[in-house]
Enzyme design. Structure first.
Site, mmCIF file in Angstrom:
data_model
loop_
_atom_site.group_PDB
_atom_site.id
_atom_site.type_symbol
_atom_site.label_atom_id
_atom_site.label_comp_id
_atom_site.label_asym_id
_atom_site.label_seq_id
_atom_site.Cartn_x
_atom_site.Cartn_y
_atom_site.Cartn_z
ATOM 1 N N GLY A 47 78.601 76.764 59.862
ATOM 2 C CA GLY A 47 77.221 76.376 59.825
ATOM 3 C C GLY A 47 76.598 77.061 61.317
ATOM 4 O O GLY A 47 77.414 77.310 62.170
ATOM 5 N N GLN A 52 70.910 77.858 67.829
ATOM 6 C CA GLN A 52 72.147 78.528 68.443
ATOM 7 C C GLN A 52 72.368 80.018 68.682
ATOM 8 O O GLN A 52 73.203 80.671 69.429
ATOM 9 C CB GLN A 52 73.310 77.875 67.584
ATOM 10 C CG GLN A 52 73.560 76.684 67.493
ATOM 11 C CD GLN A 52 75.029 76.367 66.390
ATOM 12 O OE1 GLN A 52 74.686 76.152 65.326
ATOM 13 N NE2 GLN A 52 75.915 76.148 66.991
ATOM 14 N N CYS A 102 81.909 72.821 67.265
ATOM 15 C CA CYS A 102 80.536 73.437 67.380
ATOM 16 C C CYS A 102 80.583 74.841 68.222
ATOM 17 O O CYS A 102 81.438 74.905 69.146
ATOM 18 C CB CYS A 102 79.419 72.582 68.164
ATOM 19 S SG CYS A 102 77.894 73.473 68.241
ATOM 20 N N LEU A 103 80.038 75.769 67.315
ATOM 21 C CA LEU A 103 80.151 77.194 68.227
ATOM 22 C C LEU A 103 79.479 77.485 69.442
ATOM 23 O O LEU A 103 79.709 78.099 70.370
ATOM 24 C CB LEU A 103 79.429 78.252 67.065
ATOM 25 C CG LEU A 103 80.228 78.465 65.651
ATOM 26 C CD1 LEU A 103 79.387 79.313 64.847
ATOM 27 C CD2 LEU A 103 81.537 79.258 65.967
ATOM 28 N N HIS A 144 75.079 68.003 60.877
ATOM 29 C CA HIS A 144 75.449 68.584 62.145
ATOM 30 C C HIS A 144 74.168 69.695 62.408
ATOM 31 O O HIS A 144 73.890 69.624 63.628
ATOM 32 C CB HIS A 144 76.841 69.046 62.238
ATOM 33 C CG HIS A 144 77.191 69.851 63.453
ATOM 34 N ND1 HIS A 144 78.499 69.625 64.005
ATOM 35 C CD2 HIS A 144 76.718 71.080 63.975
ATOM 36 C CE1 HIS A 144 78.455 70.632 64.969
ATOM 37 N NE2 HIS A 144 77.584 71.335 65.060
ATOM 38 N N GLU A 145 74.006 70.374 61.553
ATOM 39 C CA GLU A 145 73.165 71.566 61.468
ATOM 40 C C GLU A 145 71.639 70.979 61.911
ATOM 41 O O GLU A 145 70.989 71.562 62.849
ATOM 42 C CB GLU A 145 73.248 72.656 60.596
ATOM 43 C CG GLU A 145 74.545 73.264 60.290
ATOM 44 C CD GLU A 145 75.157 73.878 61.516
ATOM 45 O OE1 GLU A 145 74.390 74.249 62.573
ATOM 46 O OE2 GLU A 145 76.411 73.840 61.657
ATOM 47 N N HIS A 148 71.225 69.962 65.324
ATOM 48 C CA HIS A 148 70.583 71.226 66.293
ATOM 49 C C HIS A 148 69.010 71.437 66.379
ATOM 50 O O HIS A 148 68.545 71.738 67.366
ATOM 51 C CB HIS A 148 71.292 72.386 65.776
ATOM 52 C CG HIS A 148 72.768 72.584 66.146
ATOM 53 N ND1 HIS A 148 73.137 72.538 67.612
ATOM 54 C CD2 HIS A 148 74.092 72.763 65.710
ATOM 55 C CE1 HIS A 148 74.254 72.655 67.843
ATOM 56 N NE2 HIS A 148 74.750 72.892 66.541
HETATM 57 NI NI NI Z 1 76.927 72.951 66.028
#
Ligand code: NI
Length: 185
Positions: A47, A52, A102-103, A144-145, A148
């Protein structure tokens, strides 16, 4: 198409609420959405939210890989897709812990409580209304997304920071191979 630079924890863009968008997307937003999918698949991740990639617009991309799903109702494999202006409603008070990465927080994993079943609404790239009831991993990645977009990271949702670990040390928690190899979001 382009691979975009991913913002890491500490960059203020990850802490600002994102702005709602009008649909359907025009050219520039459409291009960004496609670039975000390419960036997510390249990472690889499951995701990615617009903040991000340093853009405070209210949309996310995600996918539901077959190896993470339970196969239960609302938790089946799904290809990479775009969700614009997502809104979430918990359909149960039940929460469960599950490993997330998480990226924007590379190298770490945490065991995070999430609602096991949610409804979500939003729009797809063509401006069509999307409404789904999902569970399990599908519900987890969308929670999660969407966090953000509100300036939240998974670490903020953790109730026990002793369950925060470098990926290489997950074995000490009894995490199975699938969890250890799972792409972040
Ligand atoms: Ni993340």
């Amino acid at each position: 198409m382009a691979i975009l630079k991913i913002a890491r924890m500490g960059h203020p863009v990850l802490r600002r609420p994102s702005r709602a968008l009008s649909v359907p997307f025009a050219g520039v937003e459409r291009q960004l959405a496609h670039d975000m999918i390419e960036t997510m698949l390249d990472a690889p991740g499951v995701g990615l939210a617009a903040p991000q990639v340093h853009v405070d617009w209210r949309f996310i991309v995600f996918r539901v890989p077959g190896e993470r799903v339970t196969g239960a109702s609302g938790d089946v494999e799904a290809p990479a897709q775009i969700l614009i202006n997502p809104e979430i409603e918990p359909l149960t008070q039940e929460m469960e812990l599950g490993w997330e990465g998480c990226l924007s927080v590379p190298g770490l994993r945490g065991s995070v409580p999430r609602f096991t079943k949610i409804g979500y609404r939003g729009f797809d790239l063509a401006g069509n209304r999307v409404e789904r009831e999902v569970s399990g991993f599908h519900a987890r990645v969308v929670q999660h997304e969407t966090d953000h977009l509100d300036g939240l990271l998974y670490i903020d949702r953790m109730e026990d920071l002793s369950l925060l670990t470098y990926t290489e040390e997950m074995r000490y928690f009894g995490a199975d191979q699938t969890a250890r190899n799972a792409p972040p979001a």
